[in-house]
Design a protein around this motif. Structure first.
Motif, PDB file in Angstrom:
ATOM      1  N   GLN A  91       0.853  -1.176   0.000  1.00  0.00           N
ATOM      2  CA  GLN A  91       0.000   0.000   0.000  1.00  0.00           C
ATOM      3  C   GLN A  91       0.896   1.235   0.000  1.00  0.00           C
ATOM      4  N   VAL A  92       0.677   2.107  -0.969  1.00  0.00           N
ATOM      5  CA  VAL A  92       1.517   3.289  -1.128  1.00  0.00           C
ATOM      6  C   VAL A  92       0.748   4.521  -0.669  1.00  0.00           C
ATOM      7  N   PHE A  93       1.293   5.230   0.288  1.00  0.00           N
ATOM      8  CA  PHE A  93       0.669   6.437   0.829  1.00  0.00           C
ATOM      9  C   PHE A  93       1.467   7.651   0.364  1.00  0.00           C
ATOM     10  N   LEU A  94       0.857   8.441  -0.493  1.00  0.00           N
ATOM     11  CA  LEU A  94       1.494   9.654  -1.003  1.00  0.00           C
ATOM     12  C   LEU A  94       0.972  10.844  -0.207  1.00  0.00           C
ATOM     13  N   ASN A 125      -6.325   5.248  -8.617  1.00  0.00           N
ATOM     14  CA  ASN A 125      -5.408   4.125  -8.789  1.00  0.00           C
ATOM     15  C   ASN A 125      -5.393   3.240  -7.551  1.00  0.00           C
ATOM     16  N   LYS A 126      -5.647   1.958  -7.753  1.00  0.00           N
ATOM     17  CA  LYS A 126      -5.640   1.007  -6.649  1.00  0.00           C
ATOM     18  C   LYS A 126      -4.241   0.894  -6.068  1.00  0.00           C
ATOM     19  N   GLY A 127      -4.203   0.723  -4.770  1.00  0.00           N
ATOM     20  CA  GLY A 127      -2.937   0.566  -4.086  1.00  0.00           C
ATOM     21  C   GLY A 127      -2.332   1.876  -3.637  1.00  0.00           C
ATOM     22  N   PHE A 128      -2.920   2.999  -4.078  1.00  0.00           N
ATOM     23  CA  PHE A 128      -2.431   4.321  -3.709  1.00  0.00           C
ATOM     24  C   PHE A 128      -3.436   5.009  -2.784  1.00  0.00           C
ATOM     25  N   TYR A 129      -2.902   5.709  -1.784  1.00  0.00           N
ATOM     26  CA  TYR A 129      -3.745   6.431  -0.838  1.00  0.00           C
ATOM     27  C   TYR A 129      -3.145   7.813  -0.591  1.00  0.00           C
ATOM     28  N   TYR A 130      -4.001   8.791  -0.615  1.00  0.00           N
ATOM     29  CA  TYR A 130      -3.544  10.155  -0.384  1.00  0.00           C
ATOM     30  C   TYR A 130      -3.589  10.470   1.104  1.00  0.00           C
ATOM     31  N   VAL A 131      -2.513  11.042   1.605  1.00  0.00           N
ATOM     32  CA  VAL A 131      -2.469  11.479   2.993  1.00  0.00           C
ATOM     33  C   VAL A 131      -2.587  12.993   3.009  1.00  0.00           C
ATOM     34  N   ASN A 132      -3.727  13.460   3.464  1.00  0.00           N
ATOM     35  CA  ASN A 132      -3.964  14.897   3.539  1.00  0.00           C
ATOM     36  C   ASN A 132      -3.291  15.428   4.800  1.00  0.00           C
ATOM     37  N   PRO A 133      -2.277  16.295   4.644  1.00  0.00           N
ATOM     38  CA  PRO A 133      -1.602  16.805   5.846  1.00  0.00           C
ATOM     39  C   PRO A 133      -2.491  17.678   6.713  1.00  0.00           C
ATOM     40  N   GLY A 134      -3.671  18.013   6.203  1.00  0.00           N
ATOM     41  CA  GLY A 134      -4.613  18.796   6.993  1.00  0.00           C
ATOM     42  C   GLY A 134      -4.586  20.277   6.652  1.00  0.00           C
ATOM     43  N   SER A 165       1.774  13.052  12.435  1.00  0.00           N
ATOM     44  CA  SER A 165       1.631  11.641  12.802  1.00  0.00           C
ATOM     45  C   SER A 165       0.166  11.226  12.846  1.00  0.00           C
ATOM     46  N   GLU A 166      -0.669  12.080  13.406  1.00  0.00           N
ATOM     47  CA  GLU A 166      -2.095  11.756  13.487  1.00  0.00           C
ATOM     48  C   GLU A 166      -2.726  11.673  12.102  1.00  0.00           C
ATOM     49  N   SER A 167      -2.281  12.523  11.178  1.00  0.00           N
ATOM     50  CA  SER A 167      -2.785  12.467   9.800  1.00  0.00           C
ATOM     51  C   SER A 167      -2.363  11.164   9.126  1.00  0.00           C
ATOM     52  N   ILE A 168      -1.139  10.732   9.382  1.00  0.00           N
ATOM     53  CA  ILE A 168      -0.634   9.496   8.791  1.00  0.00           C
ATOM     54  C   ILE A 168      -1.404   8.292   9.336  1.00  0.00           C
ATOM     55  N   ILE A 169      -1.560   8.237  10.640  1.00  0.00           N
ATOM     56  CA  ILE A 169      -2.272   7.110  11.250  1.00  0.00           C
ATOM     57  C   ILE A 169      -3.721   7.062  10.772  1.00  0.00           C
ATOM     58  N   LYS A 170      -4.339   8.210  10.639  1.00  0.00           N
ATOM     59  CA  LYS A 170      -5.707   8.269  10.133  1.00  0.00           C
ATOM     60  C   LYS A 170      -5.794   7.687   8.733  1.00  0.00           C
ATOM     61  N   ALA A 171      -4.823   8.006   7.883  1.00  0.00           N
ATOM     62  CA  ALA A 171      -4.798   7.474   6.516  1.00  0.00           C
ATOM     63  C   ALA A 171      -4.562   5.972   6.522  1.00  0.00           C
ATOM     64  N   ALA A 175      -7.242   3.213   5.029  1.00  0.00           N
ATOM     65  CA  ALA A 175      -6.856   2.254   3.991  1.00  0.00           C
ATOM     66  C   ALA A 175      -7.118   0.828   4.451  1.00  0.00           C
ATOM     67  N   SER A 176      -6.808   0.559   5.697  1.00  0.00           N
ATOM     68  CA  SER A 176      -7.037  -0.775   6.244  1.00  0.00           C
ATOM     69  C   SER A 176      -8.514  -1.133   6.211  1.00  0.00           C
ATOM     70  N   ASN A 177      -9.361  -0.170   6.527  1.00  0.00           N
ATOM     71  CA  ASN A 177     -10.808  -0.406   6.479  1.00  0.00           C
ATOM     72  C   ASN A 177     -11.289  -0.645   5.054  1.00  0.00           C
ATOM     73  N   GLN A 178     -10.718   0.093   4.099  1.00  0.00           N
ATOM     74  CA  GLN A 178     -11.093  -0.092   2.692  1.00  0.00           C
ATOM     75  C   GLN A 178     -10.722  -1.482   2.206  1.00  0.00           C
ATOM     76  N   LEU A 179      -9.517  -1.934   2.554  1.00  0.00           N
ATOM     77  CA  LEU A 179      -9.070  -3.250   2.117  1.00  0.00           C
ATOM     78  C   LEU A 179      -9.894  -4.360   2.747  1.00  0.00           C
TER      79      LEU A 179
END
Length: 231
Positions: A91-94, A125-134, A165-171, A175-179
């Motif tokens: 899983q790739v988090f951009l 794109n599957k396998g990619f997840y956007y991390v919104n820094p907020g 860190s909280e933004s990353i963990i949220k992402a 993603a885990s819930n989506q999978l």
């Protein structure tokens, strides 16, 4: 985690790293001063366990002064594609780039544009997840919040790393819930081809801007050819 000084400087606050990221054994592969070209080189040359499940990528701020917005977007995406090709079911988090400069600036506008396109790519794109820094990095007058940044208006202090860190963990959790609700993305079928979304990068983009990685051209992603027009 891989990227520039924003990633590396997590090590200044080991208690934050331990609290958020040691449970699942994350590695810090950040190097200060790295541009997307350097991170792409490392993504192609790092030796990581074949069981790696997630990669978080945050870079691009060091490119803002020298590359076009679409080149920066394509550089970040290419890093993710490199990991997708090398590791099964990763899983790739951009991450979007965190705002910088004391007030509204051309760099800030460029960063906003880059983040918009990274989010668009991840959503298609599957396998990619956007991390919104907020959105809470700035005050109402658009100045950076002083309790999150060093005086250089770029690097984060302790409270800034808690927020990131909280933004990353949220992402990660999202993603885990989506999978959990869908099948694995082992086949990796994208909804749109890469070139339908972004123009290809220019070859010149991948020439090293500083010493330490190679003496010639950095490797291009296999799907990228010469084209340096931003639209």
């Amino acid at each position: 985690m891989i990227g520039d000084s924003i990633i590396k400087n997590f090590l200044l606050y080991p208690h934050i790293w331990q609290h958020y990221f040691t449970k699942n054994i994350y590695l810090n592969c950040g190097i200060s001063g790295d541009s997307t070209q350097h991170v792409l080189w490392r993504a192609k040359n790092l030796t990581l366990p074949s069981t790696i499940k997630n990669v978080f990528i945050l870079c691009g701020s060091n490119n803002v002064n020298k590359d076009s917005p679409i080149e920066i977007v394509n550089g970040i995406v290419s890093i993710g594609l490199s990991f997708i090709e090398q590791y099964k079911n990763i899983q790739v988090f951009l991450s979007g780039i965190i705002p910088r400069d004391s007030a509204v600036s051309v760099k800030r506008d460029i960063i906003y544009y880059i983040n918009h396109h990274i989010e668009f790519f991840c959503s298609n794109n599957k396998g990619f997840y956007y991390v919104n820094p907020g959105k809470q990095w700035t005050n109402k007058d658009n100045s950076l919040k002083k309790d999150l940044f060093f005086k250089d208006n770029l690097h984060l202090i302790e409270k800034g790393y808690v927020k990131l860190s909280e933004s990353i963990i949220k992402a990660f959790q999202s993603a885990s819930n989506q999978l959990a609700k869908s099948k694995t993305h082992e086949d990796y079928n994208v909804k749109m081809s890469y070139h339908e979304q972004f123009p290809p990068l220019s070859e010149e983009y991948f020439r090293a801007s500083s010493d330490g990685y190679s003496n010639g051209s950095l490797p291009l992603h296999s799907s990228i050819t010469k084209n340096d027009h931003f639209n």
